[in-house]
Design an enzyme around this catalytic site. Sequence first.
Site, PDB file in Angstrom:
ATOM      1  N   CYS A 171       3.471 -27.305  12.269  1.00 30.85           N
ATOM      2  CA  CYS A 171       2.298 -26.952  11.442  1.00 30.85           C
ATOM      3  C   CYS A 171       0.962 -27.363  12.069  1.00 30.85           C
ATOM      4  O   CYS A 171      -0.007 -26.603  12.070  1.00 30.85           O
ATOM      5  CB  CYS A 171       2.446 -27.558  10.052  1.00 30.85           C
ATOM      6  SG  CYS A 171       3.231 -29.164  10.006  1.00 30.85           S
TER       7      CYS A 171
ATOM      8  N   HIS B 222      -3.343 -29.863   6.325  1.00 33.13           N
ATOM      9  CA  HIS B 222      -3.578 -30.789   7.432  1.00 33.13           C
ATOM     10  C   HIS B 222      -5.019 -30.605   7.922  1.00 33.13           C
ATOM     11  O   HIS B 222      -5.512 -29.479   8.009  1.00 33.13           O
ATOM     12  CB  HIS B 222      -2.646 -30.502   8.611  1.00 33.13           C
ATOM     13  CG  HIS B 222      -1.193 -30.759   8.334  1.00 33.13           C
ATOM     14  ND1 HIS B 222      -0.735 -31.478   7.248  1.00 33.13           N
ATOM     15  CD2 HIS B 222      -0.080 -30.393   9.042  1.00 33.13           C
ATOM     16  CE1 HIS B 222       0.594 -31.537   7.303  1.00 33.13           C
ATOM     17  NE2 HIS B 222       1.007 -30.883   8.370  1.00 33.13           N
TER      18      HIS B 222
END
Length: 344
Positions: free
Chosen positions: A132, A252
């Site tokens: 990710c 994130h």
Amino acid sequence: MIRKEKYNVAVVGATGVVGIEMAKVLEQRNFPVDKFLPLASERSEGKAVSFRNEEIPVSVLDENSFEGVDIALFSAGATISKKFAPIAAKAGAVVIDNSSAWRMDTEVPLVVPEVNPEEAANHKGIIANPNCSTIQMVVALKPIHDAAKIKRVVVSTYQSVSGWGKEAVEQLIEETKDIASRDCKNYNNTKDIKKVLPAQIAFNVIPHIDVFENNDYTKEELKCVNETRKIMKEPELPITATCVRVPVFRCHSEAVNIQTENKLSVQEVKELLSNAPGVKVVDNPSSGVYPLALDADGKDEVFVGRIREDKSIENGLNLWIVSDNLRKGAALNAVQIAELLIKR
Ligand SMILES: NC(=O)c1ccc[n+]([C@@H]2O[C@H](COP(=O)([O-])OP(=O)(O)OC[C@H]3O[C@@H](n4cnc5c(N)ncnc54)[C@H](OP(=O)(O)O)[C@@H]3O)[C@@H](O)[C@H]2O)c1
């Protein structure tokens, strides 16, 4: 893969945070799904997954799960992928795997559709979806690399708990409730709460994601390095990473410092990124406008802001890159790869 009007799609790990998002993304993007097959472990027997207003019962994954499946989206960890992805591919499915099992295999393409879509065509039954934190970074770096050639990357990540799955999300919830029940006094004591992360995450920051390797880097940090090099087709690109878990549920964030071969002004970078696929520039510091994890939650784009010159090096730039790890960092990227396959 044979072209069809509609495809039978299996999701392995359908009850996990990524698997649930995969069902949502398939539905939201109107992917031509004929039969939807959610698969998980025995723990999920009797459970169901919502898909197109229907509750579809979860089946337990086994060697015979892939009969008639055209596309298998895997999201149940590397051990499961190592064992079952070849079985699914042998049964005729194209596997799009979210785990780290196949990413660095030279026979397996590692694909981010905005960066290297052409690689998807080279698959031999398995395509890997990158980590990710890597995906959001390469989506933002590719247009800069094409324009001015990146010479070096230094990235520090601020990664949400959902990046470690549903049990890490549970850990943050339970620790937060526990501390709040004491009016936030004695906030450094949640010993009785089950830990899947290496330490208490509520009101804390942990510089440790995945396991440590012999060189004192974590596996997550090495994923950022190696996967970025593979996707950008720059096997020698100097890149270093520090990956950190923060008490955020989703999305994130990354502070990325780069040095380019050729000079780009901040304005030029903003223009490049504004025209880049999958990127949204959010950058008006004088008004306090910059990408935030909470604003990126549930969104598809990679948000870039705090774009500024790093005057400590020649042709240096700093960027702040934020994206939803469960969408572009996992489920959305996987479904976009499936879209590439059916367009071919
Ligand atoms: N979270 C992210 O942001 C992210 C991003 C990129 C890639 N990934 C990768 O995606 C994968 C899943 O991550 P996640 O975050 O969704 O984890 P998660 O929330 O913990 O979910 C794990 C899923 O795997 C299933 N599973 C576990 N053991 C199984 C078994 N023996 N047989 C069949 N199914 C099994 C679980 O089923 P049960 O519910 O039945 O246990 C569940 O559906 C991992 O490989 C991870 O590295 C995650």
